[in-house]
Design an enzyme around this catalytic site. Structure first.
Site, PDB file in Angstrom:
ATOM      1  CG  HIS A 106       4.765   9.203   3.478  1.00 26.63           C
ATOM      2  ND1 HIS A 106       4.288   9.078   4.772  1.00 26.63           N
ATOM      3  CD2 HIS A 106       5.054   7.941   3.087  1.00 26.63           C
ATOM      4  CE1 HIS A 106       4.306   7.798   5.132  1.00 26.63           C
ATOM      5  NE2 HIS A 106       4.778   7.104   4.115  1.00 26.63           N
ATOM      6  CD  GLU A 119       4.258   0.443   6.810  1.00 27.11           C
ATOM      7  OE1 GLU A 119       5.113   0.759   7.656  1.00 27.11           O
ATOM      8  OE2 GLU A 119       3.847   1.244   5.929  1.00 27.11           O
ATOM      9  CG  ASP A 135      -0.241  -0.021   2.535  1.00 27.38           C
ATOM     10  OD1 ASP A 135       0.724  -0.800   2.677  1.00 27.38           O
ATOM     11  OD2 ASP A 135      -0.641   0.732   3.449  1.00 27.38           O
TER      12      ASP A 135
END
Length: 403
Positions: free
Chosen positions: A358, A136, A74
């Site tokens: 991210h 996760e 993910d």
């Protein structure tokens, strides 16, 4: 292995939008089919909804414990981020490979998958296990079903390498995390009659003050673990929501807070202190409204990871890496769960940097991918053939005499 094959696979993986709120089954289908084409059987471990799955496979002698290469499928969302490139399409510019998950952590998954043909071809004396998880990014939730399944197996891995992005430096330690949500229920009334209500936000402020004061105390008094850049436990409130209008005493408020603890500290004890304060505040609230209260919701938790620098597994993996640096990372991984829940010693090492993870325009460099390829090629070599048992006996894994 070749760099082009890794990049091709990375492009395939990035094209699957596996943001945590979405199903990862299309990607799991792809990996299953890819492994099957190379003669590798895999096991799918579904979650309770049937919409997400972990995947587990063993290459080499299944009756023996080996080295597990672990990664999550993910990714975090791209919502609200300003990207220069299509996030779910691999874009190569110079040395950089852009796309959501390129660093965290589909670059590692692609490298591992590209190495599968070499793993299958090798005469592995010690197996390589592949473990790919889901969810996760929302608290290491998905891997719990995989852990439960492995706990029931007659043979489980002897060691785990989690391929989170560390710039291909070996990470031996990270903090644990405990995240909770506190729901506060007060009593609404017109703000002109404020003393007749129970202001949920005001009570929440008392709890927030405790979190801030405890964070300051930890910074001053420890316990300290100098292996970390921030050598103490940290606490913070990340989200607070409450109230509907300025002229209404707020009935509801909730706040999300986290504790990131060094191994020497106990997050449950800290939570117990906080909930002791909450119980006292709840009693005060109920004097004004019998149905007022404070409810705890646990969001996620995972243990820290702590391996001694002179551990045999550390020395074994370091010998296969170009960079001999030992890292202490500030983000969490599934490694602590494998170690705590199943007793499987775990380390963290993978291509890319979490400085790009991210972020908009996330990327991994070709140099990092090449470094990961070289590591995997050396791992295969050291696990194959009649010398494997003797090498590993001097290194990290316990291999029985029948090897």
């Amino acid at each position: 292995m070749s760099q082009s094959s890794v990049e091709e696979l990375l492009g395939e993986l990035i094209a699957f939008d596996t943001t945590s709120h979405r199903s990862n089954l299309p990607l799991i289908d792809f990996i299953e089919e890819y492994l099957a084409r190379h003669g590798v059987a895999s096991k799918r471990i579904l979650d309770d909804t049937g919409e997400k799955a972990n995947l587990y496979a063993t290459i080499g002698p299944a009756e023996r414990a080996g080295v597990m290469l672990s990664g999550h499928t993910d990714t975090v969302p791209v919502t609200g981020q300003s990207w220069s490139f299509e996030p779910f399409q691999l874009t190569a510019e110079g040395e950089r490979l852009y796309g959501r998950g390129s660093a965290d952590m589909k670059g590692f998954l692609a490298s591992v998958l590209a190495a599968v043909p070499a793993m299958v071809k090798a005469d592995l004396a010690v197996p390589i296990h592949l473990a790919f998880s889901h969810d996760e990014e929302v608290g290491c939730l998905g891997v719990r079903n995989l852990l439960a399944d492995l706990a029931q197996q007659p043979v489980r891995p002897a060691a785990c390498l989690v391929g989170e992005p560390t710039s291909m430096r070996l990470a031996t330690t990270h903090k644990g995390k405990l995240a909770v949500r506190l729901h506060l229920r007060g009593k609404a009334c017109h703000s002109g009659m404020a003393p007749e209500g129970v202001n949920a936000i005001h009570v929440a402020a008392r709890l927030i003050s405790w979190v801030e004061e405890k964070a300051v105390q930890k910074a001053a008094e420890g316990p300290f673990d100098e292996r970390f850049a921030i050598p103490h436990t940290t606490l913070q409130v990340g989200v607070i929501q409450g109230g509907t209008a300025l002229n209404i005493v707020p009935q509801d408020c909730h706040l999300d807070l986290e504790i990131r603890n060094v191994p020497e500290d106990d997050p449950e004890a800290l939570l117990g202190e906080l909930m002791g304060l909450a119980a006292n505040l709840e009693a005060q609230m109920q004097k004004g409204h019998a149905e007022a209260g404070i409810r705890l919701e646990r969001l996620s938790d995972y243990p820290g990871l702590s391996m001694a620098d002179d551990d045999a597994l550390v020395e074994f993996i370091l010998a296969l890496l170009d960079d001999q640096t030992r890292e202490r990372i500030g983000f969490g991984t599934e490694g602590g769960l494998f170690q705590d829940e199943l007793g499987i010693p775990a380390l963290v090492c993978g291509p890319g940097s979490m400085a790009q993870g991210h972020q908009p325009d996330e990327f991994v460099t070709r140099e990092q991918i090449a470094s990961c390829e070289a590591f995997l090629a050396r791992l295969i070599t050291v696990l194959e053939g009649p010398e494997a048992r003797r090498r590993l006996a001097r290194g990290a894994l316990s291999i029985d005499e029948s090897a």
